[in-house]
Scaffold this active site. Structure first.
Site, PDB file in Angstrom:
ATOM      1  N   ASP A   1      -8.185   1.272  -0.336  1.00 25.51           N
ATOM      2  CA  ASP A   1      -6.834   2.905   0.121  1.00 25.51           C
ATOM      3  C   ASP A   1      -8.069   3.275  -1.407  1.00 25.51           C
ATOM      4  O   ASP A   1      -7.419   2.636  -2.206  1.00 25.51           O
ATOM      5  CB  ASP A   1      -5.936   2.227  -0.419  1.00 25.51           C
ATOM      6  CG  ASP A   1      -4.703   2.685  -0.244  1.00 25.51           C
ATOM      7  OD1 ASP A   1      -5.193   4.609  -0.746  1.00 25.51           O
ATOM      8  OD2 ASP A   1      -2.900   2.740  -0.815  1.00 25.51           O
TER       9      ASP A   1
ATOM     10  N   ARG B   1       1.011   8.737 -14.514  1.00 29.82           N
ATOM     11  CA  ARG B   1       1.361   8.522 -14.260  1.00 29.82           C
ATOM     12  C   ARG B   1       2.208   7.537 -15.491  1.00 29.82           C
ATOM     13  O   ARG B   1       2.699   6.812 -15.389  1.00 29.82           O
ATOM     14  CB  ARG B   1       0.653   7.044 -13.553  1.00 29.82           C
ATOM     15  CG  ARG B   1       0.728   7.929 -11.887  1.00 29.82           C
ATOM     16  CD  ARG B   1       0.071   7.067 -10.700  1.00 29.82           C
ATOM     17  NE  ARG B   1      -0.661   7.770  -9.388  1.00 29.82           N
ATOM     18  CZ  ARG B   1      -0.700   7.288  -8.276  1.00 29.82           C
ATOM     19  NH1 ARG B   1      -0.600   6.038  -8.191  1.00 29.82           N
ATOM     20  NH2 ARG B   1      -1.227   7.761  -7.833  1.00 29.82           N
TER      21      ARG B   1
ATOM     22  N   GLU C   1      -7.267   6.058   3.746  1.00 34.26           N
ATOM     23  CA  GLU C   1      -7.151   4.123   3.846  1.00 34.26           C
ATOM     24  C   GLU C   1      -7.703   4.408   5.545  1.00 34.26           C
ATOM     25  O   GLU C   1      -8.683   4.456   6.210  1.00 34.26           O
ATOM     26  CB  GLU C   1      -5.671   3.303   3.767  1.00 34.26           C
ATOM     27  CG  GLU C   1      -4.710   3.990   3.278  1.00 34.26           C
ATOM     28  CD  GLU C   1      -3.514   3.077   3.636  1.00 34.26           C
ATOM     29  OE1 GLU C   1      -2.654   2.952   3.862  1.00 34.26           O
ATOM     30  OE2 GLU C   1      -2.507   4.573   2.938  1.00 34.26           O
TER      31      GLU C   1
END
Ligand code: TTP
Ligand code: MG
Length: 448
Positions: free
Chosen positions: A50, A87, A143
């Site tokens: 991923d 983030r 993915e």
């Protein structure tokens, strides 16, 4: 990517059914070792890869100055993803732009509605993986599952000493130094292969990503995000029940979709443990025998579904969404723009489309997400041929076909309000079925 059917290219949606609907079958991808028995399901080694903050990484490759700043990728009013700098400031995926700006006023926004670059990079990753191992299954844009069982068996045979190698990366629920690789030689080797593949993706394409290493697709996917970004984690068989019970609810089990979760909830099944213990006979009454058994197996962490090589997509499409389109002139312009790049992609693919489909979405205040309508028609052979041969006037004829379909759906004499247009070539046929023809998978992958 569950929440954004809208934004996902139609060609990329098939993974959902591949996970959700696949029957439980005893399956080990065909081994070529004739003397040794094929590995049992418990000896399979499946990787789930991923990519980290995928769209943001693609934009950072296109513009390296973005690497050091908090970056959000914007589709409409939503941040579909953000880099890890953002983030750290508390920005999360699927946050509204307003909330994200509040959390991080210096957030830099890049529009992510045009999927062209993401799609191209996505196929480059799959192609790179396929060059090491043919058993690669795509799951959305960023993915991939890889069944490396045969690679592992080969290494075990050719270099028996490799069975005592240690684990690369993390081992779920343990300190990896304590995990005995000798007890799990296949998974340990799988962790080395995962590290090599991640390294290849990084050195050749400049992308980082996470990997999960386990004995099934379900478990590999569950474990791969344990440490993010740019890390990998192996799940040992003795920790399967641990990882399943760590999930916060049935919706976290890959393969349990929104609808299934709702039906389970109505039966009082909320947690993974509820699903493990719920009387099978009652599950069968609600879902039928095979789905009930599949759900029970998923809850127990059992998944024998094979990694099914994806191959080239069955259709190519492009779309755009907007707040309001209400004139035929604008529709014509939009269809021309969309078709011009789609015809170019189709030409590079090399296969000849047999069907053309136009999809629209009308504005609806109540039912925003499910109001698509489509009409399709066959593409006459001479036009299909023009597309594959790259002849310019295919576009004119296709636009006129598209407008005919449009007028079948929309009465342009009365007011209309569209919010999306999608153009699609379906029923793609290889011109020469011979290997190595332009329509082969590899040529599809090379088009980027
Ligand atoms: P994800 O793998 O969910 O997210 P990601 O790769 O950006 O971040 P992570 O490091 O946590 O894996 O989704 C892959 C890409 O799909 C993402 O970059 C943007 C896009 N996307 C959508 O278009 N809509 C969505 O709802 C989500 C979640 C993602
Ligand atoms: Mg990702």
């Amino acid at each position: 990517m569950e929440n954004s059917d809208e934004e996902v290219d139609e060609d990329e949606t098939e993974w959902r059914s591949s996970f959700t609907d696949s029957e439980v079958t005893a399956s080990v991808s065909g081994s070529t070792f004739s003397k040794t028995p094929p590995p049992t399901p418990a000896q399979r080694v499946i990787l789930h890869l991923d990519l980290d903050c995928f769209y943001a990484q693609v934009e950072m490759i296109r513009n390296p100055a973005l690497r050091s700043v908090p970056l959000g990728i914007q589709q409409k009013y939503i941040i579909v993803t953000c880099n890890y700098v953002a983030r750290e400031h508390g920005v999360t995926k699927l946050m509204s732009v307003t909330d994200a700006k509040e959390k991080c006023p210096q957030l830099v926004l890049v529009k992510g509605e045009d999927l062209t670059h993401y799609r191209e990079m996505s196929y480059k990753v799959t192609e790179l993986l396929m060059s090491s191992c043919p058993l690669v299954e795509r799951l959305g844009f960023d993915e991939n599952f890889v069944d490396v069982t045969e690679m592992v068996e080969k290494r075990l045979k050719e270099t028996p000493e490799s069975s005592s190698c240690s684990f690369k990366g993390h081992v779920y629920n343990r300190l990896s130094a304590d995990a005995k690789a000798g007890d799990h030689p296949r998974l340990a080797l799988g962790s080395h292969i995962a590290a090599e593949l991640r390294e290849a993706i990084n050195s050749r394409l400049g992308l980082t990503g996470c990997a999960g290493i386990a004995t099934s697709k379900l478990l590999a996917k569950l474990v791969s995000g344990s440490f993010k970004p740019n890390q990998q984690t192996t799940l040992l068989s003795e920790d399967i029940s641990e990882i399943m019970s760590s999930l916060s609810g049935i919706r976290k089990v890959p393969g349990v979709g929104h609808q299934t979760a709702k039906r389970l909830q109505a039966l009082g099944v909320v947690s993974v443990q509820d699903l493990q213990l719920f009387p099978l006979a009652d599950l069968v009454k609600e879902f039928g025998a095979s789905s009930a058994q599949r759900l029970r197996n998923l809850a127990l962490g059992r998944d024998d579904t094979p990694v099914t090589p994806t191959g080239a997509p069955q259709s190519l499409s492009d779309e755009d969404s907007f707040k309001k389109m209400s004139s035929t002139k604008d529709v014509l312009q939009k269809i021309q723009d969309l078709l011009s790049s789609l015809v170019d992609r189709m030409h590079k693919d090399g296969r000849q489309p047999q069907t053309f489909r136009l999809t629209i979405r009308r504005y609806s205040a109540t039912n925003k997400w499910f109001s698509r309508e489509s009409r399709q028609c066959p593409i006459p052979n001479h036009i299909g041929h023009k597309i594959t041969s790259g002849s310019g006037d295919a576009l004119v004829q296709l636009v006129s076909m598209a407008m005919k379909l449009f007028h079948k759906m929309v009465d342009s004499n009365t007011a209309f309000h569209l919010t999306l247009i999608n153009v699609c070539f379906a029923n793609l046929q290889s011109r020469a079925a011979s290997a190595g023809s332009k329509g082969s998978i590899t040529s599809f992958f090379k088009q980027g």
